[in-house]
Design an enzyme around this catalytic site. Structure first.
Site, short mmCIF file in Angstrom:
data_model
loop_
_atom_site.label_atom_id
_atom_site.label_comp_id
_atom_site.label_asym_id
_atom_site.label_seq_id
_atom_site.Cartn_x
_atom_site.Cartn_y
_atom_site.Cartn_z
N HIS A 238 0.88 -1.18 0.00
CA HIS A 238 0.00 0.00 0.00
C HIS A 238 0.91 1.22 0.00
O HIS A 238 1.87 1.28 0.78
CB HIS A 238 -0.87 -0.02 1.26
CG HIS A 238 -1.98 0.97 1.25
ND1 HIS A 238 -1.76 2.32 1.33
CD2 HIS A 238 -3.31 0.81 1.13
CE1 HIS A 238 -2.92 2.96 1.27
NE2 HIS A 238 -3.87 2.06 1.16
N ARG B 128 -5.13 10.80 -2.20
CA ARG B 128 -4.46 11.06 -3.49
C ARG B 128 -5.50 11.36 -4.54
O ARG B 128 -5.33 12.25 -5.38
CB ARG B 128 -3.61 9.86 -3.91
CG ARG B 128 -2.35 9.72 -3.09
CD ARG B 128 -1.46 8.61 -3.62
NE ARG B 128 -1.97 7.28 -3.32
CZ ARG B 128 -2.37 6.40 -4.24
NH1 ARG B 128 -2.31 6.68 -5.52
NH2 ARG B 128 -2.84 5.22 -3.88
#
Ligand code: FAD
Length: 577
Positions: free
Chosen positions: A238, A260
């Site tokens: 991740h 993000r």
């Protein structure tokens, strides 16, 4: 002295898979003795509790099981076992209803009362149902209450399984050798059927998220028994694990991809955005690409003083960030970071193991009487797991195991005679560190974490993997020569650290060997010396076994039973209707 006890069904692990199995098995046959044994505390251990994002299910109008299936297959780069993947997505629908209507979970709603589905990377539909960003706590707490409310389910908390014990003829399972962590006593649990649900957990990397009680014990036990493991090179990283400091074991906090997606910036140690140098989508590229880019920046030394990178959200407006990502802002504050207005140090982090024990759709393994579910099982996710498919995997297949084991016991009644030599050998093996001169376990652990990170991590080559395998052999030898100082066995955490380390080193060798075998780059597995993904139509998966103390590796063809590369499944194949 060896203590002994009997049960009908022994479930190893009390995460989503273990607890669902217990509830279903009791429902299927209330006369059976069912025992849940867990290395940690029931409901407080393992990763199901840590689930943040949510649970993928195709319940929302406009979505379909077929669509969820295609996302799973394409996300898994055509390596998943399609029957397992189909069972996953189809059963998720009834399982999420069961979670709400029978187990007592309550997931977030839209204003009209329907389930809210959030967007998760790699999916063509917003199907991830959730309870804020603490979905796992809702699921495991309710499951735990249901188990507590059924005294017929016996609980063996803080009991560590150390070996699966076969029958004398080796033709089926007879039980499991355990250590009672509280006293240090060995206990053989004689069982008619055993479920392996210890939750995998790639905790052998410098940065990792899974809970600290997981050290791939279930897979190590299965390997030693000669069972096949598949897709073991597939470790998912991740991109944004919070870096709370290099010397802490608290690396389990991840901050979600939505940051993000919402416009967050990734910055290197000199505060420069770097993602566009690697991918035209910048920070919005997929998990694997972002993780690789971050690893490259770190390898080039462009890091924060702690050795990580930064995520920055402040340019979006601190108030907006605080409102939109309340849970994340609070969690970062717990780690000493201001997500809304400042910089948070992040690192790519080993998060999930796609590989596991080869099993059938009904969770049966090659060894009669032994079943496997959850993160210990292989084949559901192939080369990559979609965010939100992990907890579905454990609850769907845990429930199936619970449905199936009572029927298996009816057809195969009685406790079978265990291989007493195997019990004696496993007791001696687990006692080995008590007979050696004390040494520095922490140094061995640190060495393992660093070598896996550097040589068998996000970017691999034949050279790095060969070096990694050699270093792992040396580490295994060094561990065998190292004992522990304190021989009071009650709650002896150093002894358990040693046993964890032994399993992690053994499973690290399996990961490295499978990674060396796969000469292409698929999903989570990236070879800098073989960057192409290979011919999808001729896809194979790796299978590792241990025979005569050596690892043997083979490649098995993927059977495209429902859909072939280039096709799309629009509706379930008629044969299965
Ligand atoms: C930080 C984080 C966030 C996540 N977020 C999501 C998400 O949003 N959505 C999603 O789908 N998935 C998510 N996952 C993945 C998901 O948590 C797991 O895939 C899933 O919960 C695994 O369930 P399980 O029952 O197989 O194992 P676990 O829940 O991990 O349980 C394993 C159990 O086995 C026990 N055990 C271990 N070794 C032994 C032994 N030797 N003897 C006896 N017992 C043993 C442990 O104590 C524990 O009780 C996340 C994972 C992490 C780490």
């Amino acid at each position: 002295m060896l203590e002994r006890m009997r049960t009908d069904i022994l479930i190893l692990g009390s995460g989503g898979a273990g607890l669902f199995a217990a509830l279903h098995a009791l429902q299927a046959d209330p006369d059976l003795d069912i025992t849940v044994a867990s290395k940690g505390l029931l409901g407080k251990s393992g990763c199901t509790r840590m689930v943040q994002g949510g649970y993928n299910v195709s319940l929302i109008p406009g979505d379909s099981v077929e669509r969820h299936f295609m996302d799973t297959i394409e996300g898994g780069k055509w390596l998943p076992n399609q029957e397992l993947a189909w069972t996953l997505v189809e059963t998720a629908v009834e399982r999420v209803r069961e979670l709400e209507n029978e187990v007592g979970c309550f997931f977030d709603r839209n204003p009209d009362g329907s389930l809210h589905g959030k967007a998760f990377a790699g999916q063509t539909f917003d199907r991830t149902v959730h309870k804020g960003d603490l979905t796992g706590i809702e699921i495991i707490n309710r499951l735990m209450e249901q188990v507590w409310a059924r005294p017929a389910i016996l609980r063996m908390e803080e009991h560590r399984a150390v070996a699966l014990i076969p029958t004398k003829d080796g033709q089926s399972i007879a039980g499991v050798l355990m250590i009672d962590v509280r006293t240090g006593a060995f206990r053989f649990v004689h069982a008619k059927a055993v479920l392996l649900a210890t939750g995998g957990g790639p905790t052998m990397y410098r940065y990792h998220t899974p809970s600290g009680d997981k050290s791939m014990d279930g897979l190590a036990m299965a390997l030693r028994l000669g069972l096949p493991l598949r897709d073991m090179e597939m470790v998912q990283f991740h991109p944004t694990g919070v870096l709370a400091g290099r010397d802490t074991r608290m690396t389990g906090t991840i901050i979600e991809e939505g940051l993000r997606g919402a416009g967050g910036y990734l910055l290197n140690g000199t505060n420069e955005r770097f993602m566009f140098a690697y991918d035209s989508r910048g920070e919005r590229a997929t998990r694997d690409i972002v993780s690789r880019a971050m690893f490259e920046e770190m390898r080039a030394g462009r890091t924060t003083p702690e050795g990580g990178l930064y995520i920055s959200m402040g340019h979006l407006g601190p108030d907006k960030v605080r409102k939109q990502f309340k849970g994340m802002v609070e969690r970062c504050a717990d780690c000493g970071f201001d997500l809304a207005g400042g910089l948070v140090e992040v690192v790519p982090t080993a998060h999930y193991l796609m590989g596991g024990v080869v099993c059938a759709v009904d969770t049966a393994t090659e060894l009669p009487g032994l079943f496997v579910a959850g993160e210990d099982a292989g084949g559901v996710h192939g080369a990559n797991r979609l965010g939100g498919n992990g907890v579905v995997n454990s609850t769907v297949f845990g429930g199936i195991a619970g449905d199936v084991m009572p029927g298996w016991i009816k057809r195969n009644p009685g406790h079978r005679e265990p291989d007493e030599d195997a019990i004696t050998a496993a007791t001696a093996a687990a006692s080995h560190p008590l007979t050696r001169k004390p040494g520095d376990i922490n140094w061995l652990r640190d060495t393992l974490l660093d070598l896996m990170w550097e040589d068998v991590g996000i970017i691999r080559t034949a050279e790095s993997l060969t070096r990694g395998l050699k270093r792992l052999d040396e580490l295994a030898t060094e561990l065998r020569a190292t004992g522990i100082a304190d021989t009071d066995l009650a709650f002896n955490l150093t002894w358990h650290d040693w046993l964890n380390l032994e399993n992690l080193i053994e499973m690290s060798k399996v990961v490295a060997a499978a990674a060396l075998r796969r000469e292409n780059s698929r999903g989570a597995h990236y070879r800098a010396d073989f960057t192409g993904e290979g011919d999808l139509a001729a896809s194979t998966f790796t299978v590792v076994r241990k025979q005569d103390a050596r690892l043997t590796l083979t490649d098995e063809p993927v059977h495209f039973t429902l859909v072939k590369p280039g096709e799309t499944l629009l509706r379930k194949a008629s044969a299965a209707e």
